[in-house]
Design a protein around this motif. Structure first.
Motif, PDB file in Angstrom:
ATOM      1  N   ALA A 146       0.844  -1.166   0.081  1.00 58.77           N
ATOM      2  CA  ALA A 146      -0.118  -0.181  -0.091  1.00 58.77           C
ATOM      3  C   ALA A 146       1.044   1.144   0.010  1.00 58.77           C
ATOM      4  O   ALA A 146       0.462   2.235  -0.758  1.00 58.77           O
ATOM      5  N   ALA A 147       1.879   1.263   1.024  1.00 57.69           N
ATOM      6  CA  ALA A 147       2.893   2.575   0.991  1.00 57.69           C
ATOM      7  C   ALA A 147       3.544   2.744  -0.228  1.00 57.69           C
ATOM      8  O   ALA A 147       3.515   4.067  -0.833  1.00 57.69           O
ATOM      9  N   TRP A 148       4.096   1.787  -0.937  1.00 61.67           N
ATOM     10  CA  TRP A 148       4.691   1.779  -2.359  1.00 61.67           C
ATOM     11  C   TRP A 148       3.801   2.347  -3.485  1.00 61.67           C
ATOM     12  O   TRP A 148       4.038   3.379  -4.139  1.00 61.67           O
ATOM     13  N   THR A 149       2.240   1.965  -3.479  1.00 60.85           N
ATOM     14  CA  THR A 149       1.483   2.590  -4.549  1.00 60.85           C
ATOM     15  C   THR A 149       1.252   3.843  -4.083  1.00 60.85           C
ATOM     16  O   THR A 149       0.941   4.569  -4.922  1.00 60.85           O
ATOM     17  N   ILE A 150       0.984   4.269  -2.837  1.00 58.03           N
ATOM     18  CA  ILE A 150       0.838   5.406  -2.248  1.00 58.03           C
ATOM     19  C   ILE A 150       1.903   6.566  -3.061  1.00 58.03           C
ATOM     20  O   ILE A 150       1.614   7.627  -3.539  1.00 58.03           O
ATOM     21  N   ALA A 151       3.115   6.173  -2.817  1.00 57.65           N
ATOM     22  CA  ALA A 151       4.168   6.813  -2.897  1.00 57.65           C
ATOM     23  C   ALA A 151       4.353   7.186  -4.587  1.00 57.65           C
ATOM     24  O   ALA A 151       4.640   8.210  -5.121  1.00 57.65           O
ATOM     25  N   LEU A 152       3.898   6.146  -5.402  1.00 56.61           N
ATOM     26  CA  LEU A 152       3.963   6.178  -6.914  1.00 56.61           C
ATOM     27  C   LEU A 152       2.793   7.246  -7.208  1.00 56.61           C
ATOM     28  O   LEU A 152       3.007   7.964  -8.104  1.00 56.61           O
ATOM     29  N   LEU A 153       1.645   7.085  -6.690  1.00 61.79           N
ATOM     30  CA  LEU A 153       0.588   7.948  -6.998  1.00 61.79           C
ATOM     31  C   LEU A 153       0.946   9.326  -6.607  1.00 61.79           C
ATOM     32  O   LEU A 153       0.551  10.364  -7.327  1.00 61.79           O
ATOM     33  N   ARG A 154       1.511   9.627  -5.582  1.00 58.73           N
ATOM     34  CA  ARG A 154       1.987  10.963  -4.861  1.00 58.73           C
ATOM     35  C   ARG A 154       2.600  11.630  -5.937  1.00 58.73           C
ATOM     36  O   ARG A 154       2.590  12.682  -6.331  1.00 58.73           O
ATOM     37  N   ALA A 155       3.715  10.703  -6.411  1.00 58.39           N
ATOM     38  CA  ALA A 155       4.756  11.469  -7.385  1.00 58.39           C
ATOM     39  C   ALA A 155       4.053  11.653  -8.646  1.00 58.39           C
ATOM     40  O   ALA A 155       4.343  12.764  -9.405  1.00 58.39           O
ATOM     41  N   ARG A 156       3.309  10.939  -9.134  1.00 60.57           N
ATOM     42  CA  ARG A 156       2.609  11.079 -10.237  1.00 60.57           C
ATOM     43  C   ARG A 156       1.570  12.525 -10.457  1.00 60.57           C
ATOM     44  O   ARG A 156       1.488  13.476 -10.912  1.00 60.57           O
ATOM     45  N   ALA A 157       0.813  12.743  -9.150  1.00 64.84           N
ATOM     46  CA  ALA A 157       0.210  13.895  -9.038  1.00 64.84           C
ATOM     47  C   ALA A 157       0.928  15.336  -9.026  1.00 64.84           C
ATOM     48  O   ALA A 157       0.795  16.361  -9.441  1.00 64.84           O
ATOM     49  N   ARG A 158       2.414  15.118  -8.469  1.00 65.52           N
ATOM     50  CA  ARG A 158       3.342  16.150  -8.379  1.00 65.52           C
ATOM     51  C   ARG A 158       3.992  16.250  -9.603  1.00 65.52           C
ATOM     52  O   ARG A 158       4.908  17.274  -9.722  1.00 65.52           O
ATOM     53  N   ASN A 159       4.053  15.334 -10.724  1.00 64.19           N
ATOM     54  CA  ASN A 159       4.703  15.272 -11.820  1.00 64.19           C
ATOM     55  C   ASN A 159       6.232  15.301 -11.541  1.00 64.19           C
ATOM     56  O   ASN A 159       7.102  16.001 -12.222  1.00 64.19           O
ATOM     57  N   THR A 160       6.408  14.491 -10.740  1.00 60.79           N
ATOM     58  CA  THR A 160       7.833  14.152 -10.244  1.00 60.79           C
ATOM     59  C   THR A 160       8.223  12.756 -10.141  1.00 60.79           C
ATOM     60  O   THR A 160       7.029  11.929 -10.328  1.00 60.79           O
TER      61      THR A 160
END
Length: 490
Positions: free
Chosen positions: A154-168
């Motif tokens: 769950a934490a890894w998926t959240i980190a990926l989604l968060r990075a995509r939202a920030r375009n980073t």
């Protein structure tokens, strides 16, 4: 640029959730902790034994130290960290400790899921989505390493989604999750696959800077691969999940068979609800995420084990689209989200979890005879008998290892591989001549099988063998020096 409707903002993510959702976490923890099925798999016992071996030897085994058929043969202890944690929990609080550790992993996963969902949905939608998601996890609700890996998933998926939202790209500290995950369970390979998918999405969304975006995500992926390699098994540990999935022998193991919705309706409920919302509320997903979701559903339908993967990853990917479809919200604080006091909420949550844990400790878990634990049968045998080679039921192998008895076979199918097929042929379709040859080849001294097994009944008439114990869970036969040709059931 990323579609703003698909944004995944975690700027104000915290444990402070709506009251109903906050109360849900201790309830989920309690349901898991007092579940009668957590110790319903024989593999739990050899995992604890493996963890104790690692703690005692201060090393991770690379050859089999447990069976007598494969002792000294190569074995990849790819879940060694989970096994150490299970062993430590067992040494600290017995089987209650093992259940507490597993249930805490479930609770932490629920916190991560509900915390994200509550950013986009009202209280009822958050509650229902979380419960359906965890319902998909239920078929795999066992005290085994895959449960300890769920928070990392769950934490890894959240980190990926968060990075995509920030375009980073995800920050370097996120790689710690991968290191831990790779040492807990082989499902880390799914995290690497998700990274590739989100990298493709990032490149597709930046036509003006595709080369630079590909370089950044490619660099992060290589670092993630190196992080996953930081295990005692090195590169072999990195490739092991692929080797495991390709094993044809897995098709005969229950958790790797197609899902049975009659036994577990949660995935069907989730899929039907998703179809309904998609057709009535204009649910939409970016193409790559839709492909990810379709891939997860495919895995779920083909393997029972992957139902938990859908339960953890799919709600996170769908959080923002579901929020828009159900409430028309974009992740901002809504009517259901009051400011609250995060510190107080954390204290209340911890106190509630401690209270439930205390209830479990006041009622210590003790093992009884079961389809996985033939306790009375083993207790009836002297050490001189159990020291001899045994032909055992597959599901009894883990408990035999836990009792210090070398099994013929156990749940480590990745080590036995095609040997499992020979074993199945011997035990599923018993034949007097085949058994006699196997008994000579492996110097068998006794057998233990379920009381209603075909081979157990055959052994009642096997020359040179005699039934020495039976109850409703297990039957034991022992080799005798002299026999009149037809053993008399005891």
């Amino acid at each position: 640029m990323t579609d703003p409707r698909a944004s995944f903002s975690l700027r104000s993510f915290r444990l402070g959730m709506p009251p109903l959702t906050g109360l849900m976490i201790p309830a989920i923890y309690a349901l898991a902790l007092f579940s009668s099925g957590l110790l319903g798999d024989g593999d739990t016992f050899w995992h604890v034994a493996s963890g104790n071996w690692i703690l005692a030897h201060r090393a991770v085994p690379h050859v089999d130290p447990f069976s007598y058929t494969f002792v000294g043969q190569p074995w990849t202890a790819h879940e060694w960290l989970s096994e150490v944690l299970f062993a430590a929990a067992f040494d600290l609080a017995g089987w209650s400790g093992v259940l507490i550790l597993t249930s805490l992993a479930v609770a932490l996963t629920a916190i991560l899921l509900a915390g994200v969902l509550a950013r986009y949905m009202g209280v009822l939608a958050t509650w229902l989505t979380t419960m359906v998601a965890l319902g998909c996890v239920t078929p795999s609700l066992l005290a085994r390493p895959h449960m300890l890996a769920l928070p990392a998933m769950a934490a890894w998926t959240i980190a990926l989604l968060r990075a995509r939202a920030r375009n980073t790209t995800p920050g370097l500290p996120v790689l710690v999750i991968m290191v831990v995950w790779a040492n807990l369970h082989g499902s880390f390979a799914l995290g690497l696959a998700l990274t590739i998918a989100f990298a493709v999405e990032a490149v597709a969304d930046r036509p003006d800077a595709r080369l630079r975006t590909a370089g950044r995500w490619g660099g992060f992926f290589l670092l993630a691969v190196l992080a996953a390699r930081l295990t005692p098994n090195g590169w072999h540990g990195l490739l092991f999940p692929v080797e495991l999935i390709r094993m044809p022998e897995l098709a005969r193991i229950a958790e790797w068979q197609p899902i049975n919705v009659a036994r577990n309706p949660a995935p069907e409920v989730a899929l039907l609800a998703l179809v309904y919302i998609a057709l009535t509320r204009r649910l939409s997903l970016p193409p790559i995420r839709l492909l990810i979701l379709m891939g997860l559903i495919h895995l779920c339908l083909h393997h029972v084990r992957n139902s938990m993967v859908v339960g953890v990853i799919a709600p996170l990917i769908l959080a923002a689209p579901l929020g828009r479809a159900l409430d028309g919200r974009e992740g901002a604080e809504g009517a259901f989200h009051k400011p609250g006091h995060p510190a107080r909420e954390v204290v209340v949550l911890i106190c509630a979890l401690l209270l439930v844990t205390g209830g479990r400790l006041l009622r210590p878990v003790t093992l009884d005879d079961s389809n996985m634990t033939p306790i009375s049968a083993l207790n009836s045998l002297p050490a001189a008998v159990t020291a001899r080679p045994v032909l055992n039921a597959y599901q009894f192998g883990g408990y035999l290892i836990f009792r210090g008895i070398r099994p013929f076979v156990d749940g480590r199918a990745d080590m036995y591989r095609s040997f499992i097929n020979d074993y199945r042929g011997l035990t599923d379709y018993p034949d007097h001549a085949d058994f006699a040859r196997a008994a000579e080849r492996f110097h068998l001294g006794w057998t233990i099988f379920p009381s209603d097994s075909a081979i157990g009944q055959m052994l009642d008439t096997q020359p040179g063998w005699r039934r020495v114990y039976s109850d409703r869970f297990a039957v034991v036969h022992m080799r005798v020096a002299d026999d009149d040709g037809v053993a008399k059931p005891k």
